[in-house]
Scaffold this motif. Structure first.
Motif, short mmCIF file in Angstrom:
data_model
loop_
_atom_site.label_atom_id
_atom_site.label_comp_id
_atom_site.label_asym_id
_atom_site.label_seq_id
_atom_site.Cartn_x
_atom_site.Cartn_y
_atom_site.Cartn_z
N ASP A 1 -34.35 9.11 -6.35
CA ASP A 1 -34.50 7.94 -5.48
C ASP A 1 -34.16 6.70 -6.33
OD1 ASP A 1 -35.25 5.76 -4.02
OD2 ASP A 1 -37.12 6.65 -3.27
N LEU A 2 -32.93 6.24 -6.17
CA LEU A 2 -32.47 5.15 -7.04
C LEU A 2 -32.97 3.79 -6.58
CD1 LEU A 2 -28.92 6.50 -7.89
CD2 LEU A 2 -30.88 6.33 -9.41
N ASN A 3 -33.63 3.73 -5.42
CA ASN A 3 -34.37 2.51 -5.09
C ASN A 3 -35.59 2.41 -5.99
OD1 ASN A 3 -33.07 1.15 -2.77
ND2 ASN A 3 -33.33 3.15 -1.82
N ARG A 4 -36.18 3.57 -6.25
CA ARG A 4 -37.40 3.61 -7.03
C ARG A 4 -37.11 3.52 -8.54
NH1 ARG A 4 -41.60 8.37 -5.72
NH2 ARG A 4 -41.44 7.52 -3.62
N CYS A 5 -36.01 4.15 -8.96
CA CYS A 5 -35.63 4.19 -10.37
C CYS A 5 -35.57 2.78 -10.96
CB CYS A 5 -34.27 4.85 -10.53
SG CYS A 5 -33.60 4.76 -12.20
N VAL B 1 -35.09 19.86 -16.74
CA VAL B 1 -35.08 18.90 -15.63
C VAL B 1 -36.51 18.65 -15.14
CG1 VAL B 1 -34.30 18.50 -13.27
CG2 VAL B 1 -32.72 19.48 -14.93
N GLN B 2 -37.31 19.70 -15.11
CA GLN B 2 -38.70 19.53 -14.69
C GLN B 2 -39.45 18.60 -15.64
OE1 GLN B 2 -39.81 23.66 -14.40
NE2 GLN B 2 -39.80 23.61 -12.15
N ARG B 3 -39.18 18.75 -16.92
CA ARG B 3 -39.82 17.86 -17.90
C ARG B 3 -39.37 16.42 -17.69
NH1 ARG B 3 -39.15 21.96 -22.91
NH2 ARG B 3 -41.17 23.00 -22.71
N ALA B 4 -38.07 16.27 -17.43
CA ALA B 4 -37.54 14.92 -17.20
C ALA B 4 -38.20 14.30 -15.96
CB ALA B 4 -36.02 14.98 -17.02
N ALA B 5 -38.34 15.11 -14.92
CA ALA B 5 -38.96 14.60 -13.68
C ALA B 5 -40.42 14.23 -13.94
CB ALA B 5 -38.87 15.66 -12.58
N ALA B 6 -41.10 15.05 -14.73
CA ALA B 6 -42.51 14.78 -15.01
C ALA B 6 -42.66 13.51 -15.84
CB ALA B 6 -43.13 15.97 -15.73
N ALA B 7 -41.67 13.24 -16.69
CA ALA B 7 -41.77 12.09 -17.59
C ALA B 7 -41.38 10.77 -16.93
CB ALA B 7 -40.88 12.32 -18.81
N CYS B 8 -40.79 10.85 -15.73
CA CYS B 8 -40.31 9.62 -15.08
C CYS B 8 -41.50 8.72 -14.74
CB CYS B 8 -39.52 9.95 -13.82
SG CYS B 8 -39.01 8.47 -12.91
N PRO B 9 -41.53 7.50 -15.29
CA PRO B 9 -42.69 6.62 -15.06
C PRO B 9 -42.87 6.25 -13.59
CG PRO B 9 -41.31 5.79 -16.86
CD PRO B 9 -40.55 6.89 -16.19
N VAL B 10 -41.78 6.26 -12.80
CA VAL B 10 -41.91 5.89 -11.39
C VAL B 10 -41.73 7.11 -10.47
CG1 VAL B 10 -41.27 3.47 -11.69
CG2 VAL B 10 -39.48 5.17 -11.34
N GLN B 11 -41.68 8.30 -11.07
CA GLN B 11 -41.60 9.55 -10.29
C GLN B 11 -40.47 9.52 -9.25
OE1 GLN B 11 -43.89 12.56 -10.74
NE2 GLN B 11 -43.46 11.46 -12.64
N GLY C 1 -34.74 2.46 -14.38
CA GLY C 1 -33.94 2.54 -15.58
C GLY C 1 -34.74 2.69 -16.87
N TYR C 2 -35.92 3.32 -16.80
CA TYR C 2 -36.70 3.55 -18.03
C TYR C 2 -36.00 4.56 -18.95
CZ TYR C 2 -40.72 1.02 -16.16
OH TYR C 2 -41.54 0.05 -15.68
N ALA C 3 -35.15 5.41 -18.35
CA ALA C 3 -34.28 6.32 -19.10
C ALA C 3 -35.01 7.44 -19.84
CB ALA C 3 -33.40 5.54 -20.08
N GLN C 4 -36.26 7.71 -19.45
CA GLN C 4 -36.96 8.85 -20.04
C GLN C 4 -36.20 10.15 -19.74
OE1 GLN C 4 -39.76 8.40 -22.05
NE2 GLN C 4 -38.95 6.34 -21.75
N CYS C 5 -35.63 10.25 -18.53
CA CYS C 5 -34.88 11.44 -18.16
C CYS C 5 -33.65 11.62 -19.03
CB CYS C 5 -34.49 11.38 -16.68
SG CYS C 5 -33.57 9.89 -16.24
N VAL C 6 -33.04 10.49 -19.42
CA VAL C 6 -31.84 10.56 -20.26
C VAL C 6 -32.18 11.13 -21.63
CG1 VAL C 6 -29.91 9.24 -21.22
CG2 VAL C 6 -30.88 8.59 -19.00
N PHE C 7 -33.35 10.71 -22.16
CA PHE C 7 -33.77 11.24 -23.46
C PHE C 7 -34.04 12.74 -23.38
CE2 PHE C 7 -35.46 6.77 -23.92
CZ PHE C 7 -34.44 6.37 -24.76
#
Lengths: 469, 71
Positions: free
Chosen positions: B6-10, B46-56, B12-18
């Protein structure tokens, strides 16, 4: 049995045995189907879509797909719910008979419904000259197949790409061309890119951004004609200022057309801006009376919005499809006073030229703009739009973390200019005219349109019903 | 597997990129792009990246989860 007990029994029976048909198998159609199952609807569910594909996500098409990083067939949307639906894909709906409650398909088949959701969305407006549009090398982009074809054309190393229309799609495609080091010319009939959605002040910043990235941007210029070679491949465009552009790939990004033709004769308030419905997604008929059986969601819906003087809003946004579908689905299987409203604060994003552009609210509803945070020079800022002393929208360039602050102000109808968060203030914080084009000026049509107060707006064709004989 | 952000919610903390740079990329400082149909072998990542997203903002196909559970 009391009346309320009878009604409750009817709802239970409908949830168990009803027939719901969803026309449109994209984001809104899929999310509505999932929401219906989530609401406990166990009856028959039919999903009709004119494309042969299961629902896929469109925003990546003009970005990572075009760039060649993600394959077009890798855009299928995730499923969050078991659907047990009858999918009728690759088959367009061509007619609606509300008297017999049937949807007619392109193959002549009639699909009966008890409740119907219209989620037919939009399609790309094609280059208006059919012979020129048929030239090889002339593209539009809306579907997976469109994106795949244009991607292949970009991979072939064109000498120059011409993008006609500098709205969001056109600008994103120009950005991809520059990323791929392909020469690109963008023509825009208005004075700047993105002007319909964000106004001339932001448009000027977008114009500079495009030119800094090597885009040959030509504003206040239209394309008069496209010319092909003996083999029927496009070679050049003649512009309204008398110049010509040599290009072997042309993208017509002229906005979208709502898919309402199949509703002709149905007696619904369907027209140029979509299908009029109330804020709960219940369709209006041509007289402005809400129907009990027909619902609308996604790009094709236009509904009154409390924050914008109850004007009908038509929103071509991703979250409008998601939340509008969920609300419509809820209301399809519930009764008053259990109805929910779809009062989304519009929001969108666009990645282009390495900058993340985001917005909340309805910028064209405003007439003034004030920069509240950051630096225009660094293209990293937030700005708010105002009208009559209240904030109605905001836009950010690489400042998305602050958008929620503005969204909350807009939802409260807070004063304009708004109090800036106490951080990163620009030197000048003075409201200036936002410079939106007058309605009717030919330019890129914004993705959120204020379409007036008439459920059957003026550009809709009025078709009186046949008098009973 | 299928995902959508959901790029409205994103924000850009970029935790998923790391955590999954093969799947998520930033274009510039804030604009996220991603591979919507990653290879199943990357599921845990990918599950870890999703879990780490600060805005889910990262949503993963639940049907895939169910299939995996059944397997």
């Amino acid at each position: 049995m009391t009346l309320s007990a009878t009604l409750a029994e009817l709802v239970r029976d409908f949830k168990a045995n009803g027939r719901i048909v969803i026309v449109g198998a994209s984001l809104a159609g899929l999310r509505a189907a999932e929401a219906l199952r989530g609401e406990g609807f166990a009856g028959s569910l039919t999903i009709i879509g004119d494309e042969p594909y299961e629902p896929y996500d469109r925003p990546p098409l003009s970005k990572q797909v075009l760039k060649g990083w993600v394959q077009a067939d890798h855009t299928q949307l995730p499923r969050f719910q078991e659907l047990d639906a009858d999918w009728r894909l690759g088959l367009a709906a061509v007619g609606l008979d509300r008297a017999t409650r049937q949807v007619r398909l392109a193959n002549g088949e009639q699909v009966p419904y008890d409740r119907l959701l219209i989620a037919t969305g939009t399609r790309a407006r094609q280059w208006p000259n059919p012979a020129e549009a048929a030239l090889e090398g002339v593209y539009s982009i809306r579907s997976r197949d469109d994106a795949e074809r244009l991607q292949q054309a970009l991979m072939a190393g064109p000498s120059r790409v011409l993008v006609i229309g500098a709205g969001f799609i056109g600008s994103e495609v120009a950005s991809v061309c520059r990323d791929l080091d392909i020469p690109v010319t963008v023509t825009e009939r208005g004075p700047a890119p993105l002007i319909g959605a964000l106004g001339g002040v932001i448009g000027e910043i977008a114009a500079e951004m495009q030119r800094d990235h090597g885009v040959d941007l030509r504003c206040r210029v239209g394309v008069s004609s496209l010319e092909g070679d003996a083999g029927g491949h496009v070679r050049r465009a003649r512009l309204s200022d008398g110049t010509t552009i040599e290009a072997d790939v042309v993208l017509a990004s002229l906005g979208s057309v709502r898919n309402v033709e199949w509703l002709e004769g149905s007696g619904l308030a369907a027209g140029f801006w979509g299908v009029g419905c109330d804020a709960g997604g219940r369709a209006f008929d041509i007289n402005g009376v809400t129907t009990d059986t027909v619902y609308v969601a996604g790009d094709v819906a236009r509904a009154p919005h409390v924050l914008y003087e109850y004007q009908f809003l038509a929103m071509e946004h991703w979250d409008n499809a998601v939340f509008g579908a969920e609300v419509a689905a809820h209301n399809m299987v519930n009764l008053e006073p259990g109805y929910r409203p779809h009062l989304l604060l519009p929001g969108f994003w666009s990645g282009q030229f390495g900058v993340n552009i985001k917005s909340v609210g309805v910028p064209p509803f405003g007439d003034e703009i004030v920069f509240t945070q950051g630096s225009i020079k660094e293209r990293r800022f937030a700005a708010a739009y105002g009208r009559r002393g209240r904030i109605v929208a905001a836009v950010t360039f690489d400042h998305g973390k602050w958008l929620q602050y503005y969204a909350e102000l807009i939802e409260r109808s807070a004063p304009f200019p708004p109090p800036p968060p106490g951080w990163d203030r620009p030197d000048v914080m003075k409201p200036i005219p936002a410079e939106f084009p007058e309605p009717g000026v030919p330019t890129a049509i914004p993705d959120v349109v204020l379409t007036g107060h008439d459920p059957n707006e003026r550009r809709a064709e009025f078709r009186p019903r046949d008098r009973p004989s | 597997m299928h995902i959508v952000v959901d790029l409205n919610r994103c924000q850009g903390y970029a935790q998923c990129v790391f955590l999954a740079h093969q799947i998520f990329r930033l274009s510039g400082d804030e604009a996220l792009t991603y591979e919507p149909n990653p290879d199943d072998a990357r599921r845990l990542q990918v599950q870890r990246a999703a879990a780490a997203c600060p805005v889910q903002a990262i949503m993963i196909d639940r049907q895939d989860d169910a299939e995996r559970g059944a397997a």
